[in-house]
Design a protein around this motif. Sequence first.
Motif, PDB file in Angstrom:
ATOM      1  N   ARG A 118      10.266  78.792  24.793  1.00 38.15           N
ATOM      2  CA  ARG A 118      11.115  77.580  24.213  1.00 38.15           C
ATOM      3  C   ARG A 118      10.265  76.500  23.660  1.00 38.15           C
ATOM      4  N   GLY A 119       8.893  76.805  23.817  1.00 42.15           N
ATOM      5  CA  GLY A 119       8.144  75.774  23.246  1.00 42.15           C
ATOM      6  C   GLY A 119       7.647  74.589  24.035  1.00 42.15           C
ATOM      7  N   GLU A 120       8.241  74.487  25.392  1.00 39.33           N
ATOM      8  CA  GLU A 120       7.842  73.389  25.987  1.00 39.33           C
ATOM      9  C   GLU A 120       6.246  73.068  26.760  1.00 39.33           C
ATOM     10  N   ARG A 121       5.732  74.529  26.564  1.00 38.07           N
ATOM     11  CA  ARG A 121       4.448  74.660  27.296  1.00 38.07           C
ATOM     12  C   ARG A 121       3.682  75.527  26.295  1.00 38.07           C
ATOM     13  N   LEU A 122       2.283  75.328  26.582  1.00 38.98           N
ATOM     14  CA  LEU A 122       1.081  75.986  25.523  1.00 38.98           C
ATOM     15  C   LEU A 122       0.236  76.475  26.832  1.00 38.98           C
ATOM     16  N   ALA A 123      -0.084  77.909  26.750  1.00 39.02           N
ATOM     17  CA  ALA A 123      -1.027  78.463  27.685  1.00 39.02           C
ATOM     18  C   ALA A 123      -2.277  78.727  26.883  1.00 39.02           C
ATOM     19  N   THR A 124      -3.675  78.182  27.426  1.00 42.11           N
ATOM     20  CA  THR A 124      -4.786  78.839  26.828  1.00 42.11           C
ATOM     21  C   THR A 124      -5.763  79.520  27.853  1.00 42.11           C
ATOM     22  N   ALA A 125      -6.606  80.259  27.360  1.00 40.03           N
ATOM     23  CA  ALA A 125      -7.214  81.120  28.514  1.00 40.03           C
ATOM     24  C   ALA A 125      -8.943  81.071  27.990  1.00 40.03           C
ATOM     25  N   ALA A 126      -9.777  80.583  29.075  1.00 36.85           N
ATOM     26  CA  ALA A 126     -11.140  80.486  28.824  1.00 36.85           C
ATOM     27  C   ALA A 126     -11.880  81.031  29.741  1.00 36.85           C
ATOM     28  N   GLY A 127     -12.731  82.171  29.681  1.00 32.20           N
ATOM     29  CA  GLY A 127     -13.452  82.611  30.787  1.00 32.20           C
ATOM     30  C   GLY A 127     -12.216  82.934  31.653  1.00 32.20           C
ATOM     31  N   LYS A 128     -12.813  82.632  33.119  1.00 36.70           N
ATOM     32  CA  LYS A 128     -11.668  83.280  34.249  1.00 36.70           C
ATOM     33  C   LYS A 128     -10.558  82.311  34.481  1.00 36.70           C
ATOM     34  N   LYS A 129     -10.456  81.057  33.872  1.00 39.51           N
ATOM     35  CA  LYS A 129      -9.379  80.162  34.044  1.00 39.51           C
ATOM     36  C   LYS A 129      -8.511  80.013  32.957  1.00 39.51           C
ATOM     37  N   VAL A 130      -6.927  79.706  33.119  1.00 37.12           N
ATOM     38  CA  VAL A 130      -6.057  79.455  32.509  1.00 37.12           C
ATOM     39  C   VAL A 130      -5.565  77.972  32.419  1.00 37.12           C
ATOM     40  N   ARG A 131      -5.391  77.540  31.415  1.00 43.54           N
ATOM     41  CA  ARG A 131      -4.878  76.093  31.328  1.00 43.54           C
ATOM     42  C   ARG A 131      -3.424  76.106  30.543  1.00 43.54           C
ATOM     43  N   VAL A 132      -2.488  75.176  31.241  1.00 41.58           N
ATOM     44  CA  VAL A 132      -1.399  74.910  30.659  1.00 41.58           C
ATOM     45  C   VAL A 132      -1.020  73.635  30.197  1.00 41.58           C
ATOM     46  N   TRP A 133      -0.333  73.206  28.749  1.00 37.50           N
ATOM     47  CA  TRP A 133      -0.196  72.079  28.359  1.00 37.50           C
ATOM     48  C   TRP A 133       1.010  71.700  27.871  1.00 37.50           C
ATOM     49  N   THR A 134       1.547  70.531  27.955  1.00 38.47           N
ATOM     50  CA  THR A 134       2.727  70.201  27.338  1.00 38.47           C
ATOM     51  C   THR A 134       2.643  70.601  25.690  1.00 38.47           C
ATOM     52  N   SER A 135       3.783  70.416  25.159  1.00 38.14           N
ATOM     53  CA  SER A 135       3.797  70.766  23.727  1.00 38.14           C
ATOM     54  C   SER A 135       2.850  69.816  22.805  1.00 38.14           C
ATOM     55  N   ASP A 136       2.842  68.553  23.336  1.00 41.84           N
ATOM     56  CA  ASP A 136       1.835  67.643  22.957  1.00 41.84           C
ATOM     57  C   ASP A 136       0.399  67.709  23.222  1.00 41.84           C
ATOM     58  N   GLY A 137       0.120  68.643  24.032  1.00 44.52           N
ATOM     59  CA  GLY A 137      -1.343  68.760  24.246  1.00 44.52           C
ATOM     60  C   GLY A 137      -1.684  68.061  25.513  1.00 44.52           C
ATOM     61  N   GLU A 138      -0.731  67.457  26.313  1.00 46.58           N
ATOM     62  CA  GLU A 138      -0.974  66.959  27.536  1.00 46.58           C
ATOM     63  C   GLU A 138      -1.471  67.989  28.773  1.00 46.58           C
ATOM     64  N   PRO A 139      -2.340  67.755  29.542  1.00 50.78           N
ATOM     65  CA  PRO A 139      -2.680  68.905  30.522  1.00 50.78           C
ATOM     66  C   PRO A 139      -1.447  68.919  31.694  1.00 50.78           C
ATOM     67  N   ILE A 140      -0.912  70.094  31.927  1.00 46.93           N
ATOM     68  CA  ILE A 140      -0.296  70.305  33.105  1.00 46.93           C
ATOM     69  C   ILE A 140      -0.849  70.907  34.269  1.00 46.93           C
ATOM     70  N   VAL A 141      -1.599  71.947  34.234  1.00 47.38           N
ATOM     71  CA  VAL A 141      -2.413  72.676  35.256  1.00 47.38           C
ATOM     72  C   VAL A 141      -3.516  73.588  34.796  1.00 47.38           C
ATOM     73  N   GLU A 142      -4.151  73.659  35.550  1.00 48.35           N
ATOM     74  CA  GLU A 142      -5.480  74.597  35.375  1.00 48.35           C
ATOM     75  C   GLU A 142      -5.831  75.651  36.669  1.00 48.35           C
ATOM     76  N   THR A 143      -5.783  76.688  36.589  1.00 50.63           N
ATOM     77  CA  THR A 143      -5.538  77.546  37.568  1.00 50.63           C
ATOM     78  C   THR A 143      -6.969  77.675  38.266  1.00 50.63           C
ATOM     79  N   GLU A 144      -7.105  78.202  39.578  1.00 54.94           N
ATOM     80  CA  GLU A 144      -8.419  78.631  39.904  1.00 54.94           C
ATOM     81  C   GLU A 144      -9.172  79.980  39.420  1.00 54.94           C
ATOM     82  N   ALA A 145     -10.109  80.132  39.440  1.00 51.60           N
ATOM     83  CA  ALA A 145     -10.693  81.406  38.473  1.00 51.60           C
ATOM     84  C   ALA A 145     -10.110  82.552  39.090  1.00 51.60           C
ATOM     85  N   LEU A 146      -9.879  83.299  38.078  1.00 51.09           N
ATOM     86  CA  LEU A 146      -9.473  84.681  38.300  1.00 51.09           C
ATOM     87  C   LEU A 146     -10.597  85.572  38.825  1.00 51.09           C
ATOM     88  N   ALA A 147     -10.499  86.863  39.023  1.00 49.08           N
ATOM     89  CA  ALA A 147     -11.247  87.628  39.249  1.00 49.08           C
ATOM     90  C   ALA A 147     -12.231  87.762  38.280  1.00 49.08           C
TER      91      ALA A 147
END
Length: 345
Positions: A118-147
Amino acid sequence: MPGLNEGVVAKTELRARFRLETGDYVAALTVSRDGRLCVAGLGDGRVLGLDLSSGKELFSTVAHPGVVLGVALSPAGDSVATCGQEEAAKLWTTQGKLLRELPSGGAAWVEHVAWAPRGERLATAAGKKVRVWTSDGEPIVETEALASTITGLAWRADGNALAATCYGGVDILPFTPGMKARHLAWKGSLISVAWSPDAKVIACGSQDCSVHFWRLATGQDSQMSGYPFKPKALAWDSASRLLATSGDATVTVWDFHGKGPEGTRPLQLESHKGACTCLAFSPRKGVLASGSQDTSVLLWEPRKGTRPTRFAFLDDEITGLAWHPEHHTLVAGDASGTLCAWEVA
């Protein structure tokens, strides 16, 4: 016919709407939900925006210092997310103006970008972590490092959960109250991911030349092995019944109807001479497009037969395929930088 196995070739060649040379490897390719815009990410760091009806260049910008690793158009069609060989993803207007940088939060390149449906969120992945942002690029959450390093992202069709793959399995991250995070464990390195449109199955290509999948209602998992090469390309049809997989010159299609695919024989689509590199089902019809190392693009209708129905050629290995949402146009890019759009009746 060059590049195709004799005896099983399609008789009708696709008619090109436009064909252009971009100047470098087409590394990423996507089409907007309204079908007006095609965006390509290139090996030299440029991002191109094209009018899909005419092939006219709408913008060209150097987005990243190295290869563009991913491009994603927002569902509303008003912004483009890109990632490449640097420690930030970027948001752009559809005129190529930079809106915002989305940092990785570490030293790793951002290798994956994915818009929620629906376009309300954007996910990015770098290394072992995922970051999720609003559609305007404001940060929402960053995950703990995956395996281990994240190899793929896929949103559930309703946008309420995100799947991230790596060595060791799939992590499902919830984005709705009451839903719990979930880990689908598997001792292997997953290299591709495709969540079925009905949200019932997650399929992954594996480093060990197999396809692993989970039925989410029960957690039951299964494996389809015997591929000569790593199955990097996966594609579901819109009915969530057929899963097309690469891993050979032959395209293997598994039918999830009824009790399948376990214990059933898959469809074998044979005509490419080189290994299949790209797969894309039409969003409107049961037509599958496949691209190959042998420069060929083929169209198939797996529910009707195992012979290709249309064909086309580019100049090098096919590196990207994308459908117009109304089915009438197919776009492909290749390793030499050719970008072509064909009309599909």
